[in-house]
Design a protein around this motif. Structure first.
Motif, PDB file in Angstrom:
ATOM      1  N   VAL A 291      -6.600  -0.745  -5.702  1.00  0.00           N
ATOM      2  CA  VAL A 291      -5.242  -0.743  -6.245  1.00  0.00           C
ATOM      3  C   VAL A 291      -5.306  -0.409  -7.738  1.00  0.00           C
ATOM      4  O   VAL A 291      -6.262  -0.763  -8.418  1.00  0.00           O
ATOM      5  CB  VAL A 291      -4.542  -2.120  -6.070  1.00  0.00           C
ATOM      6  CG1 VAL A 291      -4.211  -2.379  -4.609  1.00  0.00           C
ATOM      7  CG2 VAL A 291      -5.388  -3.255  -6.643  1.00  0.00           C
TER       8      VAL A 291
ATOM      9  N   HIS B 113      -3.965  -1.596 -10.465  1.00  0.00           N
ATOM     10  CA  HIS B 113      -3.206  -2.760 -10.929  1.00  0.00           C
ATOM     11  C   HIS B 113      -4.202  -3.756 -11.513  1.00  0.00           C
ATOM     12  O   HIS B 113      -5.300  -3.902 -10.995  1.00  0.00           O
ATOM     13  CB  HIS B 113      -2.490  -3.393  -9.720  1.00  0.00           C
ATOM     14  CG  HIS B 113      -1.335  -4.273 -10.088  1.00  0.00           C
ATOM     15  ND1 HIS B 113      -1.507  -5.487 -10.720  1.00  0.00           N
ATOM     16  CD2 HIS B 113       0.002  -4.122  -9.901  1.00  0.00           C
ATOM     17  CE1 HIS B 113      -0.309  -6.025 -10.912  1.00  0.00           C
ATOM     18  NE2 HIS B 113       0.618  -5.223 -10.433  1.00  0.00           N
TER      19      HIS B 113
ATOM     20  N   ASP C 265       1.954  -5.626  -5.886  1.00  0.00           N
ATOM     21  CA  ASP C 265       2.852  -4.964  -4.935  1.00  0.00           C
ATOM     22  C   ASP C 265       2.142  -3.792  -4.279  1.00  0.00           C
ATOM     23  O   ASP C 265       1.351  -3.099  -4.922  1.00  0.00           O
ATOM     24  CB  ASP C 265       4.108  -4.470  -5.667  1.00  0.00           C
ATOM     25  CG  ASP C 265       4.984  -5.629  -6.130  1.00  0.00           C
ATOM     26  OD1 ASP C 265       5.013  -6.657  -5.413  1.00  0.00           O
ATOM     27  OD2 ASP C 265       5.602  -5.520  -7.201  1.00  0.00           O
ATOM     28  N   LEU C 266       2.445  -3.580  -3.009  1.00  0.00           N
ATOM     29  CA  LEU C 266       1.775  -2.524  -2.252  1.00  0.00           C
ATOM     30  C   LEU C 266       2.652  -1.289  -2.153  1.00  0.00           C
ATOM     31  O   LEU C 266       3.880  -1.392  -2.059  1.00  0.00           O
ATOM     32  CB  LEU C 266       1.459  -3.027  -0.836  1.00  0.00           C
ATOM     33  CG  LEU C 266       0.466  -4.194  -0.763  1.00  0.00           C
ATOM     34  CD1 LEU C 266       0.432  -4.752   0.656  1.00  0.00           C
ATOM     35  CD2 LEU C 266      -0.918  -3.734  -1.192  1.00  0.00           C
ATOM     36  N   SER C 267       2.023  -0.136  -2.143  1.00  0.00           N
ATOM     37  CA  SER C 267       2.748   1.109  -1.883  1.00  0.00           C
ATOM     38  C   SER C 267       3.075   1.169  -0.386  1.00  0.00           C
ATOM     39  O   SER C 267       2.547   0.399   0.425  1.00  0.00           O
ATOM     40  CB  SER C 267       1.894   2.317  -2.270  1.00  0.00           C
ATOM     41  OG  SER C 267       0.817   2.446  -1.366  1.00  0.00           O
ATOM     42  N   ARG C 268       3.925   2.088  -0.048  1.00  0.00           N
ATOM     43  CA  ARG C 268       4.303   2.265   1.359  1.00  0.00           C
ATOM     44  C   ARG C 268       3.073   2.572   2.221  1.00  0.00           C
ATOM     45  O   ARG C 268       2.916   2.049   3.312  1.00  0.00           O
ATOM     46  CB  ARG C 268       5.305   3.420   1.412  1.00  0.00           C
ATOM     47  CG  ARG C 268       6.021   3.526   2.709  1.00  0.00           C
ATOM     48  CD  ARG C 268       7.144   4.544   2.579  1.00  0.00           C
ATOM     49  NE  ARG C 268       7.712   4.784   3.891  1.00  0.00           N
ATOM     50  CZ  ARG C 268       8.954   5.175   4.086  1.00  0.00           C
ATOM     51  NH1 ARG C 268       9.750   5.375   3.064  1.00  0.00           N
ATOM     52  NH2 ARG C 268       9.396   5.378   5.309  1.00  0.00           N
ATOM     53  N   GLU C 269       2.173   3.431   1.699  1.00  0.00           N
ATOM     54  CA  GLU C 269       0.965   3.803   2.457  1.00  0.00           C
ATOM     55  C   GLU C 269       0.050   2.588   2.653  1.00  0.00           C
ATOM     56  O   GLU C 269      -0.511   2.382   3.726  1.00  0.00           O
ATOM     57  CB  GLU C 269       0.166   4.907   1.738  1.00  0.00           C
ATOM     58  CG  GLU C 269       0.835   6.271   1.701  1.00  0.00           C
ATOM     59  CD  GLU C 269       1.980   6.355   0.698  1.00  0.00           C
ATOM     60  OE1 GLU C 269       1.975   5.583  -0.291  1.00  0.00           O
ATOM     61  OE2 GLU C 269       2.895   7.180   0.895  1.00  0.00           O
ATOM     62  N   GLN C 270      -0.098   1.817   1.581  1.00  0.00           N
ATOM     63  CA  GLN C 270      -0.970   0.644   1.682  1.00  0.00           C
ATOM     64  C   GLN C 270      -0.395  -0.381   2.665  1.00  0.00           C
ATOM     65  O   GLN C 270      -1.122  -0.965   3.466  1.00  0.00           O
ATOM     66  CB  GLN C 270      -1.148   0.015   0.296  1.00  0.00           C
ATOM     67  CG  GLN C 270      -1.992   0.876  -0.634  1.00  0.00           C
ATOM     68  CD  GLN C 270      -1.941   0.406  -2.076  1.00  0.00           C
ATOM     69  OE1 GLN C 270      -0.950  -0.174  -2.523  1.00  0.00           O
ATOM     70  NE2 GLN C 270      -3.004   0.677  -2.820  1.00  0.00           N
TER      71      GLN C 270
ATOM     72  N   ARG D  87       7.832  -1.385   4.981  1.00  0.00           N
ATOM     73  CA  ARG D  87       7.700  -0.317   3.985  1.00  0.00           C
ATOM     74  C   ARG D  87       7.118  -0.795   2.678  1.00  0.00           C
ATOM     75  O   ARG D  87       7.134  -0.080   1.680  1.00  0.00           O
ATOM     76  CB  ARG D  87       9.071   0.316   3.729  1.00  0.00           C
ATOM     77  CG  ARG D  87       9.548   1.094   4.923  1.00  0.00           C
ATOM     78  CD  ARG D  87      10.967   1.564   4.737  1.00  0.00           C
ATOM     79  NE  ARG D  87      11.471   2.102   5.994  1.00  0.00           N
ATOM     80  CZ  ARG D  87      12.690   2.579   6.173  1.00  0.00           C
ATOM     81  NH1 ARG D  87      13.531   2.585   5.158  1.00  0.00           N
ATOM     82  NH2 ARG D  87      13.062   3.050   7.331  1.00  0.00           N
ATOM     83  N   GLY D  88       6.644  -2.019   2.659  1.00  0.00           N
ATOM     84  CA  GLY D  88       6.076  -2.538   1.433  1.00  0.00           C
ATOM     85  C   GLY D  88       5.546  -3.931   1.678  1.00  0.00           C
ATOM     86  O   GLY D  88       5.414  -4.364   2.823  1.00  0.00           O
TER      87      GLY D  88
ATOM     88  N   SER E  41       3.368  -7.503  -0.543  1.00  0.00           N
ATOM     89  CA  SER E  41       2.629  -7.896  -1.743  1.00  0.00           C
ATOM     90  C   SER E  41       1.476  -8.814  -1.370  1.00  0.00           C
ATOM     91  O   SER E  41       1.456  -9.442  -0.320  1.00  0.00           O
ATOM     92  CB  SER E  41       3.566  -8.592  -2.738  1.00  0.00           C
ATOM     93  OG  SER E  41       4.070  -9.779  -2.163  1.00  0.00           O
TER      94      SER E  41
END
Lengths: 247, 247
Positions: free
Chosen positions: A11, A13, A22-27, A63-64, A66
């Motif tokens: 990440v 971050h 926070d995670l991206s959509r792909e993650q 879609r997201g 954390s």
């Protein structure tokens, strides 16, 4: 290793105890749809700077989502100050070289355009993603930077003072390999680089220039002609056992 | 190398001066349609036994043709008596391991089924063809035999007396690598073998058995976890520089 989570994620971050990431959509898709993790599941995070951290899923959405960092599970381990220069070849083999260089512990990966390189450009973002994936897979806490394609002649003209360049010369067969030539581990105060040629070899002009440069050491990699991806792993193995972090 | 023809072809045929070699349909297609050679063109032939020979195209047909051997251009160069044992993984990476082992100079390539190997069978003929292609490409005059898939436990039970087995143990990280452990080049009178594990590693039972066998030396390949194909090239590099034909 059994106390470290099996799923590793890079990440971009800062990581520290109690930190929410926070995670991206792909993650989120990878963790929650592909790997089917739920709330409270463990993930290992690294960012290339702060080592590896155990994190727990705080929120798992479609879609997201954390994660929250819990504790550090491994310190940052930087590879030796070693660049890998190579001439991009067919797509699959270029991907392999980036993957292999990451696993083997190169600090920087530099695609170079030689006289016999066909590639006019590369997809730097795609290659960088391959390096990230390889770092996630190999348990490393560092991701080498993949540079954009540069012309070899310019790279040599701008060569940083004090850095040694090991040049895998396919016409040097029969001569000694890396080990005896690089006398002392501290022979280079300004770091190292390895240059692997394209499938068609270097041009005569390139080879003559390389051999005449004071910071260049030509080496031979055995009696057979190796493909570029094989040569990259072999040269990195010799470097790491002699001068790098396999000692 | 400039006096040797650029196109190299493996043929299963005796080679000597004046010898006519008939081509298969595939070979004729490759030489005359793909590479567009005509009568009188030069080809390098090798059969794994008689070195490399310069041959001239005597007859170029659509579905066949023949070459005539002229003179030997390189002697037979046998690799060291080294077997590479590996657990077959995804198709592309298994192909790569066979290609790499050939380039790096293994004498025999043995796919083995371990507790964590998914493959129930392999396409031995296809893997052997990959070894032939790699030998043609790397300038070698020898083609390693690819065995059919065998169970690792049986291979170990039938292990030939006097042969040493180097076992790439991913749990041996931090311990010394190959070089210091294999004391003398003549430490093994009955040849060598390298065993690379599957992506999921060896089972505890396998690892304990391997470590207890008197002919086995576990080695570590650096601080990162290498994919099987990377580990194969790295272990072969260490072997060849220390004990094999890169010295």
């Amino acid at each position: 290793m059994s106390n470290r989570p099996k799923i590793r994620l890079y990440v971009d971050h800062a990581l520290q105890a109690g930190q929410t990431v926070d995670l991206s959509r792909e993650q989120a898709n990878y963790l929650f749809n592909v790997m089917r993790l739920g709330q409270g599941a463990e993930v290992a995070l690294f960012n290339g700077r702060d080592g590896e951290w155990r994190a727990l899923v705080a929120e798992a959405g479609k879609r997201g989502g954390s994660l929250v960092c819990e504790s550090q599970t491994a310190p940052l381990m930087l590879p030796p100050d070693l660049w890998l220069l190579f001439a991009p070849i067919k797509k699959a083999r270029t991907d392999f070289i980036v993957e292999k260089a990451t696993e083997m512990g190169a600090a920087r990966i530099m695609p170079v355009q030689t006289d016999f390189t066909n590639a006019e450009r590369i997809r730097q973002d795609r290659l960088q993603a391959h390096a990230v994936e390889a770092a996630e897979q190999c348990g490393g806490t560092f991701v080498p930077e993949v540079s954009d394609l540069q012309r070899l002649d310019r790279v040599l003209s701008d060569w940083p003072s004090g850095r040694s360049l090991i040049f895998a010369d396919e016409t040097a067969m029969g001569r000694s390999t890396l080990l005896p030539e690089l006398v002392a581990p501290d022979a280079s105060g300004g770091g190292w680089a390895i240059l692997i040629g394209p499938e068609g070899g270097f041009s005569t002009a390139e080879r003559e220039r390389l051999r005449a440069l004071p910071f260049v050491t030509p080496i031979a990699l055995g009696p057979r002609i190796l493909r570029a991806d094989t040569a990259a792993v072999a040269a990195l193995t010799l470097f790491q056992t002699r001068l790098g972090d396999w000692r």
